[in-house]
Write an enzyme that holds these catalytic residues in place. Structure first.
Site, PDB file in Angstrom:
ATOM      1  N   HIS A 136       0.845  -1.452  -0.044  1.00  0.00           N
ATOM      2  CA  HIS A 136       0.187   0.135  -0.252  1.00  0.00           C
ATOM      3  C   HIS A 136       1.172   1.526  -0.157  1.00  0.00           C
ATOM      4  CE1 HIS A 136      -3.232  -2.568   0.069  1.00  0.00           C
ATOM      5  NE2 HIS A 136      -3.740  -2.988   1.824  1.00  0.00           N
ATOM      6  N   HIS A 210      -9.568   1.990   0.578  1.00  0.00           N
ATOM      7  CA  HIS A 210      -9.592   0.241   1.864  1.00  0.00           C
ATOM      8  C   HIS A 210     -10.906   0.576   3.043  1.00  0.00           C
ATOM      9  CE1 HIS A 210      -7.615  -2.737   4.141  1.00  0.00           C
ATOM     10  NE2 HIS A 210      -6.581  -3.209   3.010  1.00  0.00           N
ATOM     11  N   GLU A 348     -11.410  -3.678  -3.027  1.00  0.00           N
ATOM     12  CA  GLU A 348     -10.630  -3.080  -3.177  1.00  0.00           C
ATOM     13  C   GLU A 348     -10.569  -3.018  -5.066  1.00  0.00           C
ATOM     14  OE1 GLU A 348      -6.917  -2.483  -0.783  1.00  0.00           O
ATOM     15  OE2 GLU A 348      -7.983  -4.189  -0.436  1.00  0.00           O
TER      16      GLU A 348
END
Length: 382
Positions: A136, A210, A348
């Site tokens: 991420h 998220h 996601e």
């Protein structure tokens, strides 16, 4: 882009679920301007604000820190509201946490193997924050930035423009990346996300959100009885570090088959090696439609208890389905209840994990003079 009634009905029919009828423009009232309030102050003295949006029966709370969705309230079949997103009621928990609750993710959503990739013959070493891998965007991804926020009202719609700049070399990524993320609540109560980014050097980009969902309400317990449909006949198996092997495996005959709606908990405890490795679902599903010019209906999530239903439309080629496997009872939400394994799930929309190292995957390369654009729409009903 406004979803038309035909698109919603066709997508719902494909999922085997009731269609949603959208209202007409004539029924629309002017949008309400977002409301700003102080949420907290970071250790360095930076103030963080919470923006409250309401439109079409949906209420959304967004933080300038991390572009975080701090609350998402929608009604059940009886009109009773509940916050259906997991999170915290204080800034310190977001700043200290690694769960990415509600966060805007960048520069690269999901994992890159060993935090390394090569582009145009140049090797790049990224920040490593998930074992030996980069996750991420690295140790200080977009979820840790304080975004510049500009509220807007556009006819019957209301929303926020969020801006941030990532310097050349930040977390190891090449190029200065200028990012704009727009959250819109439409007159129908849909939550739309539009992502844009430009760069001054060749780089890789994969932005997503998220938010963890529990359509029964945050803190209400497990999501294992939620029914999930995914328009994905394949998924990307992973190694022990949750890095895709490069294979696009068929879901047919496996616990990964959500091509017909089924409860999430039906197969989650089977001994399939991929479920054992990830402690549940934490996999990229390869959408049958691939990359498309406009968002298409690819996900339906329904809670039988409340009747709340979430439909997701995207132009992206993949969806990472994460079943909250690492929630361990140590985190406390705004309800005052702890979050345990399976108390929330993330969906996601994205390009595939580790795409910079898998030439067969759809490319995530962004070059100067081009603009990264992608859209995801969340539609709610009960």
């Amino acid at each position: 882009m406004e979803l038309n009634r035909r698109t919603v009905i066709a997508g719902a029919a494909a999922a085997g679920l009731a269609a949603t009828t959208l209202g007409s423009a004539a029924e629309a009232a002017p949008g309400r301007r977002p409301v700003k309030e102080l949420f907290g102050t970071l250790a360095d003295g930076t103030k963080v604000y919470r923006w409250s949006l309401e439109n079409g029966g949906t209420r959304l709370g967004v933080l300038s820190y991390g572009g975080i969705v701090q609350s998402l309230e929608i009604p059940d079949r009886h009109g009773r509201y509940a916050n259906v997103s997991l999170g915290y009621d204080d800034l310190a928990s977001y700043a200290a946490g690694t769960t990415y609750f509600g966060a805007t993710i960048g520069r690269y959503g999901n994992r890159i193997a060993r935090g390394r990739f090569s582009l145009d013959g140049t090797a790049h070493q990224l920040s490593v924050n998930d074992g030996v891998n980069s996750l991420h965007g690295g140790a200080k991804g977009f979820n840790t930035k304080v975004w510049d926020v500009e509220p807007f009202v556009s006819g019957p719609d209301t929303g926020l423009h969020l801006h941030c700049t990532s310097a050349d070399g930040e977390m190891g990524y090449p190029g200065t990346l200028r990012t704009k993320v727009t959250f819109t609540l439409t007159r129908h109560g849909d939550w739309r996300i539009d992502y844009e980014a430009t760069t001054d050097r060749p780089t890789v980009v994969n932005l997503t959100n998220h938010t963890y969902y529990n359509l029964g309400g945050e803190g209400s317990g497990s999501i294992h009885d939620h029914e999930l449909w995914l328009a994905a006949g394949r998924f990307t198996p992973t190694d022990a570090g949750l890095i895709p092997t490069g294979e696009l495996a068929p879901v047919a005959g496996t616990p990964f088959d959500f091509t017909r709606p089924k409860p999430i908990g039906r197969d989650i405890r089977t001994g399939h090696p991929q479920l054992v490795t990830a402690k549940g679902y934490d996999h990229n599903f390869v959408l049958d439609k691939g990359v498309t010019a406009e968002p298409e209906h690819v996900v339906t999530l329904r809670d039988p208890g409340s009747g709340r239903t979430l439909k997701i439309f995207t132009d992206q080629p993949g969806v990472q389905f994460y079943s909250g496997n690492f929630l361990d009872g140590t985190l406390v939400g705004p309800s005052g209840r702890t979050y345990r394994q399976g108390d929330g799930l993330a969906l996601e929309t994205q390009h595939f994990p580790d795409s910079p190292n898998e030439p067969s995957f759809p490319s995530t390369v962004l070059r100067p003079g081009r603009t990264y654009r992608t859209t995801t729409i969340h539609s709610f009903s009960a």
